[in-house]
Design an enzyme around this catalytic site. Sequence first.
Site, short mmCIF file in Angstrom:
data_model
loop_
_atom_site.label_atom_id
_atom_site.label_comp_id
_atom_site.label_asym_id
_atom_site.label_seq_id
_atom_site.Cartn_x
_atom_site.Cartn_y
_atom_site.Cartn_z
N LYS A 177 0.89 -1.18 0.00
CA LYS A 177 0.00 0.00 0.00
C LYS A 177 0.92 1.21 0.00
CE LYS A 177 -1.65 2.97 2.36
NZ LYS A 177 -1.29 4.38 2.06
N GLU A 253 9.53 0.91 10.97
CA GLU A 253 10.61 1.89 10.81
C GLU A 253 9.92 3.24 10.98
OE1 GLU A 253 12.68 4.48 9.77
OE2 GLU A 253 12.78 3.83 7.68
N CYS A 287 13.80 10.20 7.75
CA CYS A 287 13.70 9.84 9.18
C CYS A 287 15.04 9.94 9.87
CB CYS A 287 13.20 8.40 9.33
SG CYS A 287 11.67 8.12 8.51
N GLU A 384 9.83 15.90 15.20
CA GLU A 384 10.58 15.67 13.96
C GLU A 384 10.25 16.82 13.00
OE1 GLU A 384 9.52 11.85 12.33
OE2 GLU A 384 11.51 11.55 11.49
C1 SIN Z 1 13.92 7.09 5.71
O1 SIN Z 1 13.95 8.29 5.85
O2 SIN Z 1 12.97 6.44 6.14
C2 SIN Z 1 14.98 6.33 4.97
C3 SIN Z 1 16.26 7.02 4.88
C4 SIN Z 1 17.35 6.16 4.32
O3 SIN Z 1 17.14 5.04 3.84
O4 SIN Z 1 18.49 6.61 4.38
#
Ligand code: SIN
Length: 481
Positions: A177, A253, A287, A384
């Site tokens: 998805k 994640e 992230c 964040e």
């Molecule tokens: C992410 O921001 O979820 C992945 C970043 C990365 O793979 O370096």
Amino acid sequence: MDMTPDDFPTSAYIGGEWVTSKDRFAVVNPATGLVIASVPDLTAADARRAIDAASAALPAWSAKTAKDRAAVLRRWNELILAEAEPLAQLMTAEQGKPLAESRGEVAYGASFVEWFAEEGKRAYGRTIPTTAASKRYVTIKQPIGVVAAITPWNFPIAMITRKVAPALAAGCTIIVKPAEDTPLCALALAKLAEKAGLPEGVLNVVTTRNARGVGEVLCADSRVRKLTFTGSTEVGKVLYRQCADTVKKLTLELGGNAPLIVFDDADLDQAVAGAMASKYRNAGQTCVCANRILVQAGIYDRFADALAKAAQSLIIGPGTGQGVNLGPLINAEAIAKVESLMADAVKRGGTVKTGGAKDAAGSLFYKPTVLTGVTADMDIVGQEIFGPVAALIKFETDDEAIALANSTPFGLAAYLFSQNISRAWKTAEKLEAGMVGVNEGIFSNEVVPFGGVKESGLGREGAAEGLDEYLETKFICLGGI
Ligand code: SIN
């Protein structure tokens, strides 16, 4: 190269069929605000059909040898690389990142397919010395079964291949998805997988705006044995709860709040280059972007000046523009969040050294920003940012830096810059993070484990660990010897 972005599909993909629907939703180029395509807005019932298809395809796909599965994955990898330029153009059109970054992501995404094609052949079990003369003990690894993947918009290709490639290599079938902002890359990948000879039902792509309804179906169905999700901690917690009733295996994640520590003894150029790479990649929308930049008092002013100068040299604009290295944010909500964090920080005494406002390039562009005088009470420290704002906090001692760095429920990435190997090693050990970059602002690749601790998630992606996430260990006791 024989495809253009226009040749890529705009139908969903279930059981080897390209599925349309009278309900569709628009995909918008964040740089221009223009609609570039529309895709089917599938329903919870369609998600169930995708689970049916993945379940039906599972016995034959899991019965293949790892070598046979690897052959299909290798072809998929080759096709992705052969279409690298149109895929990159498509990514920039729907996600906004600069073309150079999109090209990099296509290669990054393909690298997971190549890596797991090979790694699938190494799903070894063990023989275990016996405790009884008449018995022998072995373990074998088996595919977990049908997998559901819910993927984000910030890496529209790599976050799909990082999940799909190990799942397929392990012998699982999968339903993806994709994020509603970036469904086109997901469908393009499915097209190339089909071309590579992936049997029907092994990979399914359900495009929808009904993330909640489709997510509920994927979590509730007992035939789905694993959920893998990349996205916010808030949504991850909901999915975690929803998977409890069927006790699914999970890879989550989730969000990060990465500290980047610059010690007095850092090499200034290296620290600035590392901070630039980590902070402004994908306009700050990863992230693992440095969210809090902790700078020791003795180097603080020099670092702030040099970082501001480097930030001012970034070229902001549509990702297709010549030399552009900072694109738009994904949508109006993302801009509003950055503006609100900035307003709070300035109200509480933060100083804008450079940037600090939207850019004339368009409604979703935010200037590369360096903010000094940041303190722990500001929202920008606890949340964040997901935007191109470098927030600089001053510290005095190593213990203070480590305490500050760890004072968050998140634990995805952390970075530190120091020329003292002993200090660097000790700090790396003490940081509560799944990944630590020492004198390095970018570390992701297919051969290393990516993932977080604390509320940043469960499990690892990439590397040998990433394959294990899609395998169950079965112990076999052979008696009567
Ligand atoms: C992410 O921001 O979820 C992945 C970043 C990365 O793979 O370096």
